[in-house]
Design an enzyme around this catalytic site. Structure first.
Site, PDB file in Angstrom:
ATOM      1  N   ASN A 158      75.639 -37.895 -47.093  1.00  0.00           N
ATOM      2  CA  ASN A 158      76.810 -37.840 -46.201  1.00  0.00           C
ATOM      3  C   ASN A 158      76.684 -38.688 -44.933  1.00  0.00           C
ATOM      4  OD1 ASN A 158      74.912 -36.001 -45.299  1.00  0.00           O
ATOM      5  ND2 ASN A 158      76.405 -34.429 -44.760  1.00  0.00           N
ATOM      6  N   LYS A 181      62.914 -40.921 -50.173  1.00  0.00           N
ATOM      7  CA  LYS A 181      63.723 -40.866 -51.395  1.00  0.00           C
ATOM      8  C   LYS A 181      65.164 -40.657 -50.922  1.00  0.00           C
ATOM      9  CE  LYS A 181      65.705 -38.644 -53.973  1.00  0.00           C
ATOM     10  NZ  LYS A 181      67.178 -38.809 -54.078  1.00  0.00           N
ATOM     11  N   PRO A 182      65.937 -41.773 -50.800  1.00  0.00           N
ATOM     12  CA  PRO A 182      67.311 -41.609 -50.314  1.00  0.00           C
ATOM     13  C   PRO A 182      68.199 -40.974 -51.385  1.00  0.00           C
ATOM     14  CG  PRO A 182      66.907 -43.902 -50.920  1.00  0.00           C
ATOM     15  CD  PRO A 182      65.616 -43.164 -51.137  1.00  0.00           C
ATOM     16  N   GLU A 257      66.627 -29.082 -43.087  1.00  0.00           N
ATOM     17  CA  GLU A 257      67.990 -29.081 -42.536  1.00  0.00           C
ATOM     18  C   GLU A 257      68.919 -28.802 -43.695  1.00  0.00           C
ATOM     19  OE1 GLU A 257      68.546 -29.236 -39.474  1.00  0.00           O
ATOM     20  OE2 GLU A 257      66.888 -30.340 -38.557  1.00  0.00           O
ATOM     21  N   LEU A 258      69.402 -27.557 -43.806  1.00  0.00           N
ATOM     22  CA  LEU A 258      70.104 -27.148 -45.026  1.00  0.00           C
ATOM     23  C   LEU A 258      71.591 -26.909 -44.764  1.00  0.00           C
ATOM     24  CD1 LEU A 258      67.181 -24.862 -46.259  1.00  0.00           C
ATOM     25  CD2 LEU A 258      67.568 -27.291 -46.713  1.00  0.00           C
ATOM     26  N   CYS A 291      77.251 -30.800 -42.754  1.00  0.00           N
ATOM     27  CA  CYS A 291      76.766 -29.409 -42.706  1.00  0.00           C
ATOM     28  C   CYS A 291      77.168 -28.748 -41.399  1.00  0.00           C
ATOM     29  CB  CYS A 291      75.258 -29.352 -42.936  1.00  0.00           C
ATOM     30  SG  CYS A 291      74.390 -30.567 -41.973  1.00  0.00           S
ATOM     31  N   GLU A 388      80.288 -23.309 -48.460  1.00  0.00           N
ATOM     32  CA  GLU A 388      80.473 -24.575 -47.759  1.00  0.00           C
ATOM     33  C   GLU A 388      81.566 -25.370 -48.488  1.00  0.00           C
ATOM     34  OE1 GLU A 388      76.724 -26.642 -47.478  1.00  0.00           O
ATOM     35  OE2 GLU A 388      77.157 -27.254 -45.443  1.00  0.00           O
TER      36      GLU A 388
HETATM   37  P1  ADP Z   1      74.090 -32.336 -51.956  1.00  0.00           P
HETATM   38  O1  ADP Z   1      74.561 -31.093 -52.663  1.00  0.00           O
HETATM   39  O2  ADP Z   1      74.599 -32.490 -50.595  1.00  0.00           O
HETATM   40  O3  ADP Z   1      74.158 -33.589 -52.781  1.00  0.00           O
HETATM   41  P2  ADP Z   1      71.347 -32.000 -52.593  1.00  0.00           P
HETATM   42  O4  ADP Z   1      70.485 -30.960 -51.968  1.00  0.00           O
HETATM   43  O5  ADP Z   1      71.680 -31.855 -54.034  1.00  0.00           O
HETATM   44  O6  ADP Z   1      72.589 -32.059 -51.654  1.00  0.00           O
HETATM   45  O7  ADP Z   1      70.729 -33.449 -52.398  1.00  0.00           O
HETATM   46  C1  ADP Z   1      70.111 -33.888 -51.231  1.00  0.00           C
HETATM   47  C2  ADP Z   1      68.936 -34.744 -51.618  1.00  0.00           C
HETATM   48  O8  ADP Z   1      68.038 -33.965 -52.374  1.00  0.00           O
HETATM   49  C3  ADP Z   1      69.251 -35.969 -52.469  1.00  0.00           C
HETATM   50  O9  ADP Z   1      68.426 -37.038 -52.054  1.00  0.00           O
HETATM   51  C4  ADP Z   1      68.879 -35.519 -53.868  1.00  0.00           C
HETATM   52  O10 ADP Z   1      68.485 -36.581 -54.697  1.00  0.00           O
HETATM   53  C5  ADP Z   1      67.688 -34.633 -53.589  1.00  0.00           C
HETATM   54  N1  ADP Z   1      67.441 -33.591 -54.604  1.00  0.00           N
HETATM   55  C6  ADP Z   1      68.344 -32.957 -55.391  1.00  0.00           C
HETATM   56  N2  ADP Z   1      67.735 -32.049 -56.172  1.00  0.00           N
HETATM   57  C7  ADP Z   1      66.415 -32.114 -55.872  1.00  0.00           C
HETATM   58  C8  ADP Z   1      65.233 -31.400 -56.335  1.00  0.00           C
HETATM   59  N3  ADP Z   1      65.311 -30.444 -57.260  1.00  0.00           N
HETATM   60  N4  ADP Z   1      64.053 -31.724 -55.780  1.00  0.00           N
HETATM   61  C9  ADP Z   1      63.963 -32.670 -54.832  1.00  0.00           C
HETATM   62  N5  ADP Z   1      65.008 -33.356 -54.369  1.00  0.00           N
HETATM   63  C10 ADP Z   1      66.229 -33.098 -54.862  1.00  0.00           C
END
Ligand code: ADP
Length: 484
Positions: A158, A181-182, A257-258, A291, A388
């Protein structure tokens, strides 16, 4: 120049140990333009082995990076800040292309995101320990602050620039190396950032970037490695929970940051026009995909109708369209799944009795658009106010007393951002103390500031980004006992 010109051909690859390279087996994935669903770019898709190579590079660079004078580290950040400023329009366009936000908002993010580089370029030289006498006399107690070591950063889509700079900035300042890891939906801005930091003089191995569609395999493999010392994650609470679980193996330090479920509370004594103005920012910034976005409006019953009408009037006038088109206020959502989820939440609320004052549907045609929407008479327990939304929808509920406002605002597992509109000073203090949130905006719809500690409590995570606290996440403390 334009946005995509920020990236040379090799920059669609992985960035490991200061060089650009393809992924193992030449694997690639598509990055889509959310405004028309076309393929914007193909990017290298890192395997677990590629990510392990990136960690090897970060580990190899750690000692010499930690020994690099703080002023030098700070000046690299400062040069990167100047370079990004000089290319602000291109960064804005690139972000707008891959993420969808309107250019004006993308420019705002460049300014905001880049501030983390400036702030931490200044903080790099202000890391210091303590010297004190033991209370019983005799010993001198010293503290030394040391970089925590190689980090893994996992970032969301985002805010493609700011979510990178607020982790990379303090890590560079503190003397940590890193693997980033973007988000797979928006990796291009991070790849452009690697180019700028290299130009600014960042040594090979300090920053490594591995775009990938194998996020969980990569994070698991790197977190199983005891050489990785820290993970900073911004994303959903569900994924945060998984990562915190994984951190138990090697006990990495974690910053999380969730998700959020920000209440936007309007009291009967508030300046309603100012509240509407703030609501537009808190709700519509980033199309609601933040968020910190106002997720539920709690408005005193005496002023709810007037507030709703004024907000709907403003929301109804917004222009929806491709983010790069002049005059557009609201870009597309990030992907089809997002439109489906927003549609479902709105439809459920409406079937439970909510009134649509404006919007309420997705427009026809290509792209992942949803119309700005205001809903009145939403039930306090509707999914749209407990989950959300991550979209341009403002659900309005009413309350009768301050006690009820606080109780309902806190009745969520989340605790990131909250907003209060009131002109009563003592109420402001009571609210700031009573709200179980990491951040409270008083008579403002905007909280983000690189000099402020950003972060949440409860299921919104832990750790702070930005400000003086931001660099602490990247420092360990060693205490030394020196009897004299
Ligand atoms: P959103 O729902 O906002 O896309 P996510 O939490 O799914 O948020 O994704 C945020 C980041 O976490 C991204 O870079 C995604 O690739 C990564 N991601 C998603 N699932 C996992 C996982 N199981 N382990 C590690 N990273 C993850």
């Amino acid at each position: 120049m334009s946005g995509l010109d920020l990236l040379r051909a090799e920059q669609y690859g992985l960035f490991i140990d200061g060089t650009w390279r393809p992924a193992e087996g030449g694997a690639q994935f598509d990055v889509l333009d959310p405004a028309d669903e076309s393929v914007l770019a193909k990017v290298a898709d890192a395997s677990v082995k590629d990510a392990q190579d990136a960690l090897d590079a970060a580990v190899a660079a750690q000692d010499s990076w930690a020994a690099t004078p703080p002023r030098e580290r700070g000046e690299i950040l400062r040069r990167a800040f100047e370079l990004i400023n000089a290319r602000a329009d291109d960064f804005a366009e690139l972000m707008s292309l891959e993420m969808g936000k309107p250019i004006a908002e993308a420019k705002g993010e460049v300014t905001y995101g880049n501030e983390f580089f400036r702030w931490f370029s200044e903080e790099a030289v202000r890391v210091h320990g303590r010297w004190m006498q033991a209370p019983a006399g005799g010993s001198r107690l010293l503290t030394i602050r040391k970089p925590v070591g190689p980090c893994l950063f996992i970032t969301p889509w985002n805010f493609p620039l700011a979510m990178g700079t607020r982790k990379i900035g303090p890590a560079i300042a503190a003397g940590c190396t890193m693997v980033v890891k973007p988000a797979e939906l928006t990796p291009l801005t991070m790849l452009a950032l690697a180019g700028v930091l290299t130009e600014a003089g960042l040594p090979a191995g300090v920053l490594n970037i591995v775009p990938s569609t194998h996020a969980s395999d990569i994070s698991q493999a790197l977190m199983d490695d005891s050489r990785l010392r820290k993970v900073s994650f911004t994303g959903s609470t569900a994924v945060g929970r998984v990562l915190v679980g994984q951190s138990a193996g090697q006990l990495q330090r974690m910053s999380m940051e969730l998700g959020g479920n920000a209440p936007f509370i309007v009291f009967e004594d508030a300046d309603l026009d100012a509240a509407v103005e703030g609501a537009m920012v808190a709700k519509m910034r980033n199309m609601g995909e933040a968020c910190t976005a106002a997720n539920r409006f709690l408005v005193h019953a005496d002023v709810a109708d007037e507030f709703a009408q004024k907000l709907a009037e403003r929301m109804g006038k917004l222009t929806v369209g491709r983010g790069q088109t002049p005059g557009v206020d609201v870009g597309p959502l990030i992907e089809e799944k997002a439109v489906k989820s927003v549609t479902q939440l709105v439809d459920d609320a409406v079937s439970a009795g909510a009134k649509v004052i404006t919007g309420g549907s997705a427009p026809d045609g290509p792209g992942f658009f949803y119309n700005p929407t205001v809903l009145l008479d939403v039930k306090p327990d509707a999914p749209i106010v407990s989950q959300e939304i991550f979209g341009p929808v403002a659900p309005i509920t009413t309350f009768a007393s301050e006690e009820e406002a606080v109780r309902r605002a806190n009745a969520t597992e989340y605790g990131l951002a909250s907003y209060v509109y009131t002109n009563d000073l003592t109420r402001t203090i009571r609210m700031a103390e009573a709200l179980e949130y990491g951040m409270v905006g008083v008579n403002t719809g905007l909280l983000s500031n690189a000099a402020a500690p950003f972060g949440g409590v409860k299921a919104s995570g832990f750790g702070r980004e930005g400000s003086f606290e931001g660099i602490d996440e990247y420092l360990d403390t060693t205490y030394v006992n020196l009897p004299v």
